[in-house]
Design a protein around this motif. Structure first.
Motif, short mmCIF file in Angstrom:
data_model
loop_
_atom_site.label_atom_id
_atom_site.label_comp_id
_atom_site.label_asym_id
_atom_site.label_seq_id
_atom_site.Cartn_x
_atom_site.Cartn_y
_atom_site.Cartn_z
N ARG A 1 1.14 -1.16 0.30
CA ARG A 1 -0.07 0.26 -0.27
C ARG A 1 1.14 1.29 -0.12
NH1 ARG A 1 -4.53 -1.32 4.83
NH2 ARG A 1 -2.86 -2.52 4.74
N ARG A 2 2.39 0.80 -0.46
CA ARG A 2 2.93 2.25 -0.75
C ARG A 2 2.86 2.25 -2.30
NH1 ARG A 2 5.94 5.83 1.39
NH2 ARG A 2 7.28 6.58 0.58
N VAL A 3 2.82 4.20 -2.80
CA VAL A 3 2.36 4.13 -4.12
C VAL A 3 3.33 4.92 -4.84
CG1 VAL A 3 0.70 5.69 -5.54
CG2 VAL A 3 -0.17 4.54 -3.61
N VAL A 4 3.88 4.42 -5.84
CA VAL A 4 5.12 4.58 -6.25
C VAL A 4 5.01 5.22 -7.84
CG1 VAL A 4 7.00 4.78 -7.09
CG2 VAL A 4 6.58 3.23 -4.85
N LEU A 5 5.21 6.31 -7.85
CA LEU A 5 4.87 7.11 -9.01
C LEU A 5 5.57 6.78 -9.88
CD1 LEU A 5 2.07 10.51 -8.10
CD2 LEU A 5 1.58 7.66 -8.55
N SER A 6 5.31 7.22 -11.33
CA SER A 6 6.75 7.06 -12.39
C SER A 6 7.02 8.72 -11.96
CB SER A 6 5.90 7.35 -13.52
OG SER A 6 4.57 8.25 -14.27
N THR A 7 7.00 9.67 -11.68
CA THR A 7 6.95 10.92 -11.97
C THR A 7 8.44 11.23 -10.68
OG1 THR A 7 5.64 11.02 -9.80
CG2 THR A 7 5.28 11.91 -12.03
N GLY A 8 8.22 9.15 -9.28
CA GLY A 8 9.05 9.74 -8.82
C GLY A 8 8.89 10.21 -7.31
N GLU A 9 7.75 10.37 -6.56
CA GLU A 9 6.16 11.27 -5.77
C GLU A 9 5.91 9.49 -5.05
OE1 GLU A 9 4.06 14.49 -6.05
OE2 GLU A 9 3.63 13.27 -7.83
N GLU A 10 6.63 9.80 -3.76
CA GLU A 10 5.81 8.20 -3.25
C GLU A 10 5.26 8.60 -1.67
OE1 GLU A 10 9.04 5.43 -2.66
OE2 GLU A 10 10.45 6.09 -4.03
N PHE A 11 4.20 7.74 -1.43
CA PHE A 11 3.06 8.13 -0.20
C PHE A 11 2.59 6.61 -0.28
CE2 PHE A 11 0.71 9.63 -4.12
CZ PHE A 11 -0.14 9.26 -3.96
N ASP A 12 2.40 5.92 1.63
CA ASP A 12 1.23 5.87 1.73
C ASP A 12 -0.18 5.72 1.61
OD1 ASP A 12 3.64 3.82 1.77
OD2 ASP A 12 3.89 4.82 4.40
#
Length: 446
Positions: free
Chosen positions: A243-254
């Motif tokens: 449930r940690r979202v990793v985006l192609s833009t480099g952003e990450e958040f739980d």
């Protein structure tokens, strides 16, 4: 007497069977509908089910209540063998069995398109069915209850973070309604601060709501961001593991809640398990009159409509264009395919399908919306009223209209119901534990 088999009881299938019941003469033909669910989901109400503005059962139209002379088979069609006029049915209970027919109508509908992204299958939830909308709502409410008992920190922040993937109508409407619910809900929790809420909308393209033009689409983005939402354009989800979202833009958040609305895919039945002609996208090839096949090579006694049919769009001047998969087309195609089947039975000519868009309207949360018809754009409260007015008229049967209106009237007086019933997903837990407290870590789903 001939048998007309309708595969799928969604929009197109329900309206096909409903219209056939009304138009067929006595003993002219029998109608059979096969679907794993005993109801038709009115999908435009799912964002409001999610927000608690519509009761879940009121977005589901019971097939047995309204299809009075149709035989209903609770099961899934696993194979269509039109050459032998037979389908294989896997019932909800028992062994699969063959079911013969004379005329076939394929309205199986599309499915949520999942991509091979780590963690999505394990942690995300779709939003095509009533059960999913209810689960999204219950998980948000449960997350608030859990967060209120925790000190500030990563665990609490994850519980107060929700993510929608997909910027089409389902994603934007669900995102707007959930954000509206969350902002209203936090007022009931003095332990929580509104600034802790975090809502993310992720879209791979450079805009959301492709059905509206550029400027209204940009306005929706600005509107959502002004309300505190985080809209990530030109961004793809690379991982949702743990449930940690990793985006192609480099952003990450739980994110405790991840809702997947990134488009529809071809129904596996149509794409892989039929001898009917299909196109490159896995949809049934149909003519303008909804008969399966082409003008040069029509398929006798086979028809298709709705999301899994590549219906030529005669309303636009674009060769090869097919109608978009939405409720407007599915309802009207379902009604027309019923009339055309009857016309064929009686030796008359089938009519082509042609429908110009009535415009698009979307809810963006309680009291907020957007409507566009050609160059006319209406925003805010008037568009929200139009959204509710249109869909209460469009939902089938007066019984459902009255029930929905009653819930809306009650909400005006008493507000939203904020009770989570997530425990119904584990109905035996209280019985099994005998009242003993069960230790659970933060973020554990109820």
């Amino acid at each position: 007497m001939r048998t007309i088999l309708v595969v799928g009881g969604g929009y197109a299938g329900f309206y096909t069977a409903w219209k056939l019941e009304k138009k067929l003469r006595r003993d002219e033909a029998r109608v059979v509908v096969v679907d794993p669910r005993p109801y038709m989901t009115y999908q435009p109400f799912l964002p409001e089910v999610l927000a608690g503005s519509v009761e879940a059962r009121h977005a589901a139209v019971a097939l047995r209540r309204h299809l009075k002379s149709t035989r209903l088979v609770n099961g899934s069609v696993t194979r269509i063998d039109h050459a032998h006029r037979t389908v294989m049915v896997q019932p909800a209970a028992g062994e699969s069995f063959p079911l013969a027919y004379d005329i076939l109508v394929v309205t199986a509908g599309a499915v949520t398109r999942k991509l091979a992204i780590p963690g999505v299958a394990e942690n995300a939830i779709g939003m095509k069915h009533v059960e999913e909308a209810v689960a999204i709502r219950d998980r948000l409410l449960t997350a608030f209850d859990q967060a209120a008992t925790l000190p500030r920190g990563p665990q609490r922040q994850r519980l107060l973070t929700a993510t929608f993937v997909g910027g089409g109508f389902s994603g934007v409407e669900g995102f707007g309604e959930l954000m509206s619910l969350g902002r209203a809900l936090v007022k009931k929790y003095p332990e929580l601060d509104p600034s802790e809420l975090s809502f993310h909308l992720v879209e791979a393209r450079d805009r959301i709501l492709p059905e509206v033009t550029d400027e209204p689409g940009r306005w929706v983005v600005r509107h959502l961001e002004q309300r505190g939402g985080h809209v990530h354009l030109n961004a793809q989800v690379r991982s949702a593991a743990g449930r940690r979202v990793v985006l192609s833009t480099g952003e990450e958040f739980d994110s405790e809640l991840i809702v997947w609305t990134a488009g529809n895919g071809a129904n596996p039945l149509v794409h892989n398990h039929t001898d009917l002609p299909i196109d490159a996208r896995g949809r049934v090839v149909v003519r303008a009159d909804l008969r399966v096949g082409t003008d040069a090579e029509p398929v006798e006694d086979a028809w298709a409509a709705g999301d899994d049919a590549a219906v030529p769009d005669l309303a636009i001047d674009q060769p090869g264009a097919a109608t978009v998969p939405n409720a407007q087309h599915a309802v009207r195609q379902g009604k027309l395919v019923a009339r055309n089947v009857i016309a064929a039975l009686r030796g008359r000519r089938a009519k082509p399908y042609k429908h110009a868009s009535l415009g698009v309207v979307a809810t963006l949360g309680l009291g907020r919306g957007i409507f566009q018809w050609h160059g006319i754009v209406i925003k805010g409260f008037p568009a929200w009223v139009m959204h509710r007015g249109y869909h209460v008229l469009a939902v089938p049967t007066w019984e459902r209209k009255v029930r929905v209106l009653a819930v809306w009237a009650t909400a005006v007086l008493f507000g939203r119901d904020i009770v989570s019933l997530a425990s119904v997903q584990h109905p035996r837990r209280a019985f099994e534990t005998g009242g003993e407290p069960v230790r659970a870590t933060a973020g554990t789903r109820a």
